[in-house]
Design a protein around this motif. Structure first.
Motif, PDB file in Angstrom:
ATOM      1  N   LEU A   8       1.046  -1.262  -0.161  1.00  0.00           N
ATOM      2  CA  LEU A   8       0.070  -0.045  -0.099  1.00  0.00           C
ATOM      3  C   LEU A   8       0.756   1.263   0.059  1.00  0.00           C
ATOM      4  O   LEU A   8       0.395   2.540   0.177  1.00  0.00           O
ATOM      5  CB  LEU A   8      -0.889   0.013   1.130  1.00  0.00           C
ATOM      6  CG  LEU A   8      -1.944  -1.206   1.371  1.00  0.00           C
ATOM      7  CD1 LEU A   8      -2.766  -1.074   2.585  1.00  0.00           C
ATOM      8  CD2 LEU A   8      -2.841  -1.239   0.133  1.00  0.00           C
ATOM      9  N   GLY A   9       1.998   1.073   0.068  1.00  0.00           N
ATOM     10  CA  GLY A   9       2.982   2.316  -0.232  1.00  0.00           C
ATOM     11  C   GLY A   9       3.163   2.993   1.080  1.00  0.00           C
ATOM     12  O   GLY A   9       3.222   4.227   1.078  1.00  0.00           O
ATOM     13  N   GLY A  10       3.285   2.193   2.359  1.00  0.00           N
ATOM     14  CA  GLY A  10       3.578   2.839   3.543  1.00  0.00           C
ATOM     15  C   GLY A  10       4.796   3.623   3.871  1.00  0.00           C
ATOM     16  O   GLY A  10       5.786   3.642   2.837  1.00  0.00           O
ATOM     17  N   PRO A  11       5.072   4.297   4.973  1.00  0.00           N
ATOM     18  CA  PRO A  11       6.403   5.039   5.169  1.00  0.00           C
ATOM     19  C   PRO A  11       7.521   4.081   4.845  1.00  0.00           C
ATOM     20  O   PRO A  11       7.539   2.849   5.073  1.00  0.00           O
ATOM     21  CB  PRO A  11       6.099   5.242   6.765  1.00  0.00           C
ATOM     22  CG  PRO A  11       5.154   4.570   7.068  1.00  0.00           C
ATOM     23  CD  PRO A  11       4.159   4.022   6.140  1.00  0.00           C
ATOM     24  N   ALA A  12       8.475   4.819   4.505  1.00  0.00           N
ATOM     25  CA  ALA A  12       9.684   4.310   4.262  1.00  0.00           C
ATOM     26  C   ALA A  12      10.446   3.716   5.870  1.00  0.00           C
ATOM     27  O   ALA A  12       9.977   4.578   6.771  1.00  0.00           O
ATOM     28  CB  ALA A  12      10.849   5.316   3.643  1.00  0.00           C
ATOM     29  N   PRO A  13      11.289   2.738   5.903  1.00  0.00           N
ATOM     30  CA  PRO A  13      11.932   2.724   7.010  1.00  0.00           C
ATOM     31  C   PRO A  13      12.618   3.792   7.667  1.00  0.00           C
ATOM     32  O   PRO A  13      13.234   4.511   6.642  1.00  0.00           O
ATOM     33  CB  PRO A  13      12.777   1.433   6.500  1.00  0.00           C
ATOM     34  CG  PRO A  13      12.415   0.865   5.399  1.00  0.00           C
ATOM     35  CD  PRO A  13      11.644   1.923   4.711  1.00  0.00           C
ATOM     36  N   THR A  14      12.487   3.995   8.776  1.00  0.00           N
ATOM     37  CA  THR A  14      13.377   4.974   9.399  1.00  0.00           C
ATOM     38  C   THR A  14      14.595   4.471   9.883  1.00  0.00           C
ATOM     39  O   THR A  14      14.677   3.501  10.578  1.00  0.00           O
ATOM     40  CB  THR A  14      12.501   5.458  10.747  1.00  0.00           C
ATOM     41  OG1 THR A  14      11.432   6.033  10.360  1.00  0.00           O
ATOM     42  CG2 THR A  14      13.439   6.508  11.363  1.00  0.00           C
ATOM     43  N   HIS A  15      15.730   5.406   9.599  1.00  0.00           N
ATOM     44  CA  HIS A  15      17.100   4.858   9.926  1.00  0.00           C
ATOM     45  C   HIS A  15      17.780   6.089  10.893  1.00  0.00           C
ATOM     46  O   HIS A  15      17.971   7.147  10.312  1.00  0.00           O
ATOM     47  CB  HIS A  15      17.867   4.723   8.771  1.00  0.00           C
ATOM     48  CG  HIS A  15      17.444   3.360   7.811  1.00  0.00           C
ATOM     49  ND1 HIS A  15      16.938   3.568   6.566  1.00  0.00           N
ATOM     50  CD2 HIS A  15      17.482   2.195   8.292  1.00  0.00           C
ATOM     51  CE1 HIS A  15      16.733   2.282   6.199  1.00  0.00           C
ATOM     52  NE2 HIS A  15      17.237   1.377   6.955  1.00  0.00           N
TER      53      HIS A  15
END
Length: 137
Positions: A8-15
Motif C-alpha cells: 500500500l506504499g506505507g512509510p519508508a523505514p526509519t534509520h
C-alpha cells in the motif's frame, strides 16, 4: 518480493543516525557512565534496564526502559518518523530504541501493566519483526 513488503506504499523505514555513546559501550564503558555522559543514548538506558531486570529490580528496569524509549521516540521524530512504519533492527543505530521498547514491554508485563505490555509488544513487532523475534529469544 519480501513477504513483509508494504504493497500500500506505507512509510519508508526509519534509520536513526548513530547515537552518542554507542562506541563507548562497544569499547566496554559501563552503561551507567555512558547514560550520564550521553543521556540521549537509548542504548545506554536499554542496557541499564536489562541489567536491573536481571538483578530482580523490576521497577528500576521499568524506569530505565521508559527513559530509553522516550529518548528513542525523540530521535525517531527528528529522523522524520511520523508515528508508524518500520524501524529495522538490521540498522545498528535503531537497536537502542528497539531494545528499550522491548525492555519496557518486559518490565510492564512483570509489574502487571497489561495494556502497556500489549501496546509495547505490538509496537515492537510492528516496527521490526526481526527485533521482536531476536529480543524475545
Amino acid at each position: 518480493m519480501s513477504i513483509h513488503q508494504n504493497l500500500l506504499g506505507g512509510p519508508a523505514p526509519t534509520h536513526l543516525p548513530d547515537e552518542p555513546g554507542r562506541e563507548a559501550i562497544a569499547a566496554g564503558t559501563p552503561a551507567v557512565e555512558v547514560a550520564a555522559a550521553y543521556p540521549t543514548s537509548s542504548l545506554a538506558w536499554a542496557i541499564l534496564a536489562d541489567e536491573a531486570f536481571a538483578a530482580g529490580s523490576t521497577v528500576e528496569s521499568y524506569a530505565y526502559a521508559r527513559t530509553g524509549y522516550h529518548r528513542g521516540l525523540d530521535a525517531l521524530r527528528r529522523a522524520g518518523w511520523k508515528g508508524h512504519g518500520p524501524v529495522p533492527w538490521e540498522h545498528e543505530p535503531n537497536r537502542g530504541f528497539l531494545r528499550a521498547l522491548h525492555a519496557l514491554a518486559r518490565a510492564a508485563g512483570a509489574i502487571g501493566e497489561k495494556e502497556e505490555y500489549e501496546r509495547c509488544s505490538t509496537f515492537l513487532r510492528d516496527s521490526s519483526p526481526t527485533a521482536a523475534d531476536t529480543l524475545s529469544a
